[in-house]
Design a protein around this motif. Sequence first.
Motif, PDB file in Angstrom:
ATOM      1  N   GLY A   1       0.823  -1.213   0.000  1.00  0.00           N
ATOM      2  CA  GLY A   1       0.000   0.000   0.000  1.00  0.00           C
ATOM      3  C   GLY A   1       0.853   1.258   0.000  1.00  0.00           C
ATOM      4  N   ILE A   2       1.954   1.196   0.738  1.00  0.00           N
ATOM      5  CA  ILE A   2       2.823   2.374   0.861  1.00  0.00           C
ATOM      6  C   ILE A   2       3.641   2.584  -0.419  1.00  0.00           C
ATOM      7  N   LYS A   3       4.195   1.497  -0.948  1.00  0.00           N
ATOM      8  CA  LYS A   3       5.146   1.619  -2.048  1.00  0.00           C
ATOM      9  C   LYS A   3       4.489   1.685  -3.430  1.00  0.00           C
ATOM     10  N   SER A   4       3.242   1.224  -3.560  1.00  0.00           N
ATOM     11  CA  SER A   4       2.587   1.254  -4.872  1.00  0.00           C
ATOM     12  C   SER A   4       1.887   2.589  -5.065  1.00  0.00           C
ATOM     13  N   GLU A   5       1.717   2.947  -6.338  1.00  0.00           N
ATOM     14  CA  GLU A   5       0.937   4.157  -6.598  1.00  0.00           C
ATOM     15  C   GLU A   5      -0.553   3.878  -6.445  1.00  0.00           C
TER      16      GLU A   5
ATOM     17  N   LEU B   1      -3.148   0.601  -4.972  1.00  0.00           N
ATOM     18  CA  LEU B   1      -3.371  -0.759  -4.483  1.00  0.00           C
ATOM     19  C   LEU B   1      -4.768  -1.167  -4.953  1.00  0.00           C
TER      20      LEU B   1
END
Lengths: 130, 140
Positions: free
Chosen positions: A119-123, A125
């Motif tokens: 969730g944090i690293k993807s643009e 989710l």
Amino acid sequence: MKFGILVNEGPYQHQSSDSAYQFTKAALEKGHEIFRVFFYHDGVNNASRLMVPPQDDRNIVNRWTELGKKYNLDLVVCIAAAQRRGMLDENEAKRQGKDASNIAEGFHISGLGQLIEAGIKSERLVVFGD
Amino acid sequence: MEDEVIKKFLYVNRKAPYGTIYALESLEVVLIGAAFDQDVSLAFIDDGVYQLKKDQKTSVDSGAGMKNFSKTYLALGDYDVNKIYVDKASLDERGLTADDLMELVYEDEDDDYKEKSSISIVNQEEIAQLMEQQDVVLSF
């Protein structure tokens, strides 16, 4: 675009299992990046290498394994959800004293932190569920 | 710097607590997620409002014979999960009011650790706005 994918439903039972695969494949073919595919709830069952669907039907687990190999995907099965549903890799089977394991090639078992990280690293989710 | 990114996470809880495992496994994500210091909100809509119902009875004698995990919601405040939104229309449709819900509270460190309610009863427009503001929406 960098996507994270969450698969919450089981194979053959629910279309969202198929939709997650189709979306992931289409995104990759369009040149997008898939940060991780995370399998949760009954979605963990998509990773069973022991599924034997009828010959004339799609093979959901093989399909993921092949896509994973082709694009070097991070296919992660939630350990808590997997254990209560009898999904074990070799290490876990040994640790839990079970006589078999059933996680298919290309998948690995890890914790829920991997979902939060996706969730944090993807643009985006994208959740596939009921 | 990348490790310091704080995103807005919303967990949307739509299912009754014991009919399926979604509620329990959603709560497990919330608890693990709390360790990541993100900006977390929870919304309870549709049958999800039953997850916060007071006095849940789940023993074989009086219920489904499943583990009662409802007390875990009471601990959310200690995990800094204190923005809990409950859809009023969903309560109304089920004959419930705020008084039927568990008292979820947190200590406000910016206000002399005063104990405050974590629950806001909101209408559907406010839920829509809440969703609009998020970076990540996890729907269970």
